[in-house]
Scaffold this motif. Structure first.
Motif, PDB file in Angstrom:
ATOM      1  N   PHE A  23       0.829  -1.203   0.000  1.00 24.82           N
ATOM      2  CA  PHE A  23       0.000   0.000   0.000  1.00 24.82           C
ATOM      3  C   PHE A  23       0.869   1.262   0.000  1.00 24.82           C
ATOM      4  O   PHE A  23       0.576   2.221  -0.722  1.00 24.82           O
ATOM      5  CB  PHE A  23      -0.942   0.012   1.216  1.00 24.82           C
ATOM      6  N   TYR A  27       0.899   4.256  -2.578  1.00 27.83           N
ATOM      7  CA  TYR A  27       0.726   5.636  -2.101  1.00 27.83           C
ATOM      8  C   TYR A  27       1.836   6.539  -2.634  1.00 27.83           C
ATOM      9  O   TYR A  27       1.566   7.627  -3.143  1.00 27.83           O
ATOM     10  CB  TYR A  27       0.710   5.645  -0.569  1.00 27.83           C
ATOM     11  N   PHE A  31       0.693   9.555  -4.869  1.00 31.49           N
ATOM     12  CA  PHE A  31       0.499  10.769  -4.070  1.00 31.49           C
ATOM     13  C   PHE A  31       0.675  12.057  -4.890  1.00 31.49           C
ATOM     14  O   PHE A  31      -0.197  12.943  -4.849  1.00 31.49           O
ATOM     15  CB  PHE A  31       1.431  10.767  -2.844  1.00 31.49           C
ATOM     16  N   PRO A  32       1.776  12.180  -5.669  1.00 31.97           N
ATOM     17  CA  PRO A  32       1.949  13.443  -6.421  1.00 31.97           C
ATOM     18  C   PRO A  32       0.805  13.700  -7.398  1.00 31.97           C
ATOM     19  O   PRO A  32       0.365  14.839  -7.557  1.00 31.97           O
ATOM     20  CB  PRO A  32       3.268  13.237  -7.179  1.00 31.97           C
ATOM     21  N   TYR A  35      -2.306  14.727  -5.420  1.00 35.12           N
ATOM     22  CA  TYR A  35      -2.093  16.055  -4.834  1.00 35.12           C
ATOM     23  C   TYR A  35      -2.253  17.148  -5.894  1.00 35.12           C
ATOM     24  O   TYR A  35      -2.947  18.148  -5.682  1.00 35.12           O
ATOM     25  CB  TYR A  35      -0.694  16.109  -4.210  1.00 35.12           C
ATOM     26  N   ARG A  36      -1.614  16.922  -7.052  1.00 37.85           N
ATOM     27  CA  ARG A  36      -1.692  17.942  -8.113  1.00 37.85           C
ATOM     28  C   ARG A  36      -3.115  18.084  -8.630  1.00 37.85           C
ATOM     29  O   ARG A  36      -3.584  19.176  -8.930  1.00 37.85           O
ATOM     30  CB  ARG A  36      -0.768  17.553  -9.266  1.00 37.85           C
ATOM     31  N   GLU A  48      -4.239  19.567   1.234  1.00 35.53           N
ATOM     32  CA  GLU A  48      -3.684  18.452   2.009  1.00 35.53           C
ATOM     33  C   GLU A  48      -4.804  17.598   2.624  1.00 35.53           C
ATOM     34  O   GLU A  48      -4.770  16.364   2.557  1.00 35.53           O
ATOM     35  CB  GLU A  48      -2.761  18.983   3.108  1.00 35.53           C
ATOM     36  N   GLN A  52      -5.652  13.748   1.720  1.00 36.72           N
ATOM     37  CA  GLN A  52      -5.704  12.716   2.759  1.00 36.72           C
ATOM     38  C   GLN A  52      -7.035  11.956   2.714  1.00 36.72           C
ATOM     39  O   GLN A  52      -7.061  10.724   2.811  1.00 36.72           O
ATOM     40  CB  GLN A  52      -5.522  13.362   4.126  1.00 36.72           C
ATOM     41  N   ILE A  56      -7.656   7.971   2.360  1.00 33.02           N
ATOM     42  CA  ILE A  56      -8.441   7.229   3.356  1.00 33.02           C
ATOM     43  C   ILE A  56      -9.546   6.446   2.640  1.00 33.02           C
ATOM     44  O   ILE A  56      -9.814   5.283   2.954  1.00 33.02           O
ATOM     45  CB  ILE A  56      -9.021   8.190   4.421  1.00 33.02           C
ATOM     46  N   VAL A  59      -7.984   3.396   1.200  1.00 32.56           N
ATOM     47  CA  VAL A  59      -7.781   2.347   2.221  1.00 32.56           C
ATOM     48  C   VAL A  59      -9.087   1.595   2.470  1.00 32.56           C
ATOM     49  O   VAL A  59      -9.115   0.363   2.539  1.00 32.56           O
ATOM     50  CB  VAL A  59      -7.266   2.981   3.547  1.00 32.56           C
TER      51      VAL A  59
ATOM     52  N   SER B  69       7.095  19.199  -7.511  1.00 29.49           N
ATOM     53  CA  SER B  69       6.633  18.095  -6.661  1.00 29.49           C
ATOM     54  C   SER B  69       6.036  18.614  -5.366  1.00 29.49           C
ATOM     55  O   SER B  69       6.498  19.642  -4.842  1.00 29.49           O
ATOM     56  CB  SER B  69       7.800  17.167  -6.328  1.00 29.49           C
ATOM     57  N   PRO B  70       5.070  17.893  -4.841  1.00 29.55           N
ATOM     58  CA  PRO B  70       4.525  18.280  -3.533  1.00 29.55           C
ATOM     59  C   PRO B  70       5.607  18.162  -2.462  1.00 29.55           C
ATOM     60  O   PRO B  70       6.533  17.362  -2.606  1.00 29.55           O
ATOM     61  CB  PRO B  70       3.421  17.255  -3.276  1.00 29.55           C
ATOM     62  N   ARG B  71       5.476  18.937  -1.418  1.00 27.23           N
ATOM     63  CA  ARG B  71       6.488  18.912  -0.365  1.00 27.23           C
ATOM     64  C   ARG B  71       6.509  17.539   0.324  1.00 27.23           C
ATOM     65  O   ARG B  71       5.458  16.934   0.564  1.00 27.23           O
ATOM     66  CB  ARG B  71       6.196  20.010   0.658  1.00 27.23           C
ATOM     67  N   VAL B  74       4.492  17.016   3.501  1.00 29.66           N
ATOM     68  CA  VAL B  74       3.042  16.813   3.332  1.00 29.66           C
ATOM     69  C   VAL B  74       2.763  15.329   3.117  1.00 29.66           C
ATOM     70  O   VAL B  74       1.872  14.736   3.735  1.00 29.66           O
ATOM     71  CB  VAL B  74       2.507  17.634   2.131  1.00 29.66           C
ATOM     72  N   SER B  75       3.577  14.725   2.241  1.00 31.20           N
ATOM     73  CA  SER B  75       3.415  13.294   1.961  1.00 31.20           C
ATOM     74  C   SER B  75       3.603  12.469   3.237  1.00 31.20           C
ATOM     75  O   SER B  75       2.816  11.566   3.536  1.00 31.20           O
ATOM     76  CB  SER B  75       4.435  12.876   0.901  1.00 31.20           C
ATOM     77  N   ALA B  76       4.665  12.806   3.995  1.00 30.18           N
ATOM     78  CA  ALA B  76       4.957  12.047   5.217  1.00 30.18           C
ATOM     79  C   ALA B  76       3.837  12.217   6.244  1.00 30.18           C
ATOM     80  O   ALA B  76       3.440  11.257   6.915  1.00 30.18           O
ATOM     81  CB  ALA B  76       6.283  12.517   5.796  1.00 30.18           C
ATOM     82  N   HIS B  77       3.332  13.440   6.337  1.00 25.46           N
ATOM     83  CA  HIS B  77       2.273  13.745   7.296  1.00 25.46           C
ATOM     84  C   HIS B  77       1.021  12.905   6.995  1.00 25.46           C
ATOM     85  O   HIS B  77       0.440  12.278   7.879  1.00 25.46           O
ATOM     86  CB  HIS B  77       1.956  15.248   7.205  1.00 25.46           C
ATOM     87  N   ILE B  78       0.654  12.887   5.716  1.00 23.61           N
ATOM     88  CA  ILE B  78      -0.541  12.117   5.330  1.00 23.61           C
ATOM     89  C   ILE B  78      -0.297  10.629   5.563  1.00 23.61           C
ATOM     90  O   ILE B  78      -1.176   9.901   6.020  1.00 23.61           O
ATOM     91  CB  ILE B  78      -0.898  12.399   3.857  1.00 23.61           C
ATOM     92  N   ARG B  79       0.924  10.180   5.255  1.00 20.67           N
ATOM     93  CA  ARG B  79       1.206   8.743   5.416  1.00 20.67           C
ATOM     94  C   ARG B  79       1.076   8.314   6.881  1.00 20.67           C
ATOM     95  O   ARG B  79       0.598   7.221   7.184  1.00 20.67           O
ATOM     96  CB  ARG B  79       2.592   8.411   4.886  1.00 20.67           C
ATOM     97  N   ARG B  81      -0.907   9.571   9.076  1.00 25.09           N
ATOM     98  CA  ARG B  81      -2.334   9.473   9.415  1.00 25.09           C
ATOM     99  C   ARG B  81      -2.969   8.249   8.742  1.00 25.09           C
ATOM    100  O   ARG B  81      -3.870   7.617   9.276  1.00 25.09           O
ATOM    101  CB  ARG B  81      -3.070  10.746   9.027  1.00 25.09           C
ATOM    102  N   LEU B  82      -2.451   7.919   7.562  1.00 24.25           N
ATOM    103  CA  LEU B  82      -2.988   6.749   6.852  1.00 24.25           C
ATOM    104  C   LEU B  82      -2.623   5.449   7.552  1.00 24.25           C
ATOM    105  O   LEU B  82      -3.372   4.477   7.497  1.00 24.25           O
ATOM    106  CB  LEU B  82      -2.443   6.708   5.419  1.00 24.25           C
TER     107      LEU B  82
END
Lengths: 189, 187
Positions: A23, A27, A31-32, A35-36, A48, A52, A56, A59, B69-71, B74-79, B81-82
């Motif tokens: 997973f 992800y 993710f990019p 996000y874009r 953000e 998220q 979710i 998942v 690219s996204p920061r 941000v990716s780590a933060h969401i991960r 929570r996921l």
């Protein structure tokens, strides 16, 4: 979302079996793109949170993915649904107008609806990108979508034509009109 | 009449020309046609001021939507929570339907066999039932043959004392090959 299909299928199967590593790989790969996509349609401050929410939803729904469509297509649907939910909840709080197509039935062609950008919206990116994303958000749905399909999802024009159910000529024409409209709005803002 | 038609067609042809030119420019810029960079495109593919503005718009879009690219945070933060969501979802799934987990695991195992040996769908109900039936029949035949109470001591006559074991193995192998060939031929 380019040529990941075979690899994606293996990753999704593993993730459906409970592999968190699979997973996470999915992800990282998507993710990019998500996000874009979200950034093209939602105010900067909420990108953000919506991103998220999309993951979710992934998942929670991944176990129901049956490989009948490409994962990227399925994910695009989830993004659109989450963005629609976001604008629905905003509308219920009477905050701003939603983007065309995410709430009402109008096709939005030629209309110019503005999204409120708060001060915080303008803190995280360069001015150039902020103006560009703002102009993208204000584009009619079909214009914005073709730009996202080409640049964000990385689909070729023939693939976009297939996704949209149009001829290749019509797709290229739509793309030119979208770029022209965006360019005009960028210079007028 | 022909002249008017020609004049009427010209704007349309010019639009189509521009459509193709801009699409081609975008493809090349994004590397879909041999990875040609912008430098090679500045040799007169698109020459007018209006077209130049469109070129610049495409270049700006590439910077914003492809290269920016996204920061990472941000990716780590969401991960993070996921991860909690993932854990909760797995626990919920296990609590709700443990048999489904086992079934899913068997299905994955069968799907791997399909891919490895290029078989028709083992997970399709009809072929699975047929394969199962063949194996059951083979096992029953083996049991009848090796059981001295039911059969007539044939394995002993053919293979000598204790001959039931090699016969069972031979029958099971033949049955397995039959199932394998059947599935492969029907793909």
């Amino acid at each position: 979302m380019v040529n990941r299909t075979t690899n994606d299928d293996d990753l999704i199967r593993s993730a459906q079996q409970g592999s968190v590593d699979a997973f996470n790989t999915l992800y990282e790969g998507y993710f990019p793109v998500v996000y874009r996509r979200v950034r093209c349609v939602a105010p900067e401050a909420d990108v953000e949170d919506i991103t998220q929410d999309v993951f979710i939803a992934v998942v929670r729904s991944l176990k129901n993915f049956r490989f009948e469509a490409q994962f990227s297509t399925w994910l695009r649907t989830l993004v659109n649904r989450q963005v629609a939910d976001y604008y629905r909840s905003r509308k219920s709080r009477c905050e701003t107008y939603p983007l065309d197509g995410y709430m009402d039935d109008s096709d939005g062609e030629g209309e110019d609806r503005r999204i409120d950008l708060s001060v915080e919206d303008r803190t995280s990116s360069s001015d150039e990108f902020i103006v560009l994303y703002q102009a993208l958000r204000n584009l009619p749905d079909n214009y914005r979508e073709i730009i996202m399909l080409r640049f964000v999802d990385g689909l070729r024009f023939d693939e976009i034509a297939q996704v949209q159910g149009q001829s290749l000529e019509a797709t290229k024409s739509l793309f030119r009109r979208a770029i022209t409209t965006l360019q005009k709005r960028m210079t007028s803002e | 009449m022909d002249e008017r038609e020609e004049q009427g067609d010209q704007p349309m042809l010019r639009k189509q020309y521009l459509d193709n030119l801009l699409a081609d420019f975008t493809d090349k810029l994004l590397g879909d046609k041999g990875g040609v960079g912008l430098g090679n495109l500045e040799t007169g593919l698109i020459v007018g001021t209006r077209e130049r503005l469109l070129e610049e718009m495409v270049v700006a879009l590439k910077k914003a939507l492809v290269e920016d690219s996204p920061r990472a945070e941000v990716s780590a933060h969401i991960r993070e929570r996921l991860a909690a969501e993932w854990k909760a979802e797995m626990e919920k799934a296990r609590a709700e339907s443990p048999p489904d987990f086992r079934k899913a695991s068997i299905m994955t195992w069968l799907e791997r066999l399909e891919r490895r040996f290029n078989l028709r769908s083992l997970t399709a109900p009809r072929s699975f039932a047929l394969s199962f039936a063949v194996v059951v029949i083979v096992v029953l035949v083996a049991v009848v043959l090796i059981n001295p109470q039911i059969g007539s001591g044939l394995p002993g006559a053919v293979f000598g004392p204790g001959g039931w074991l090699p016969l069972t193995i031979v029958l099971l192998v033949l049955g397995g090959i039959a199932v394998f060939l059947f599935l492969r031929s029907r793909r």
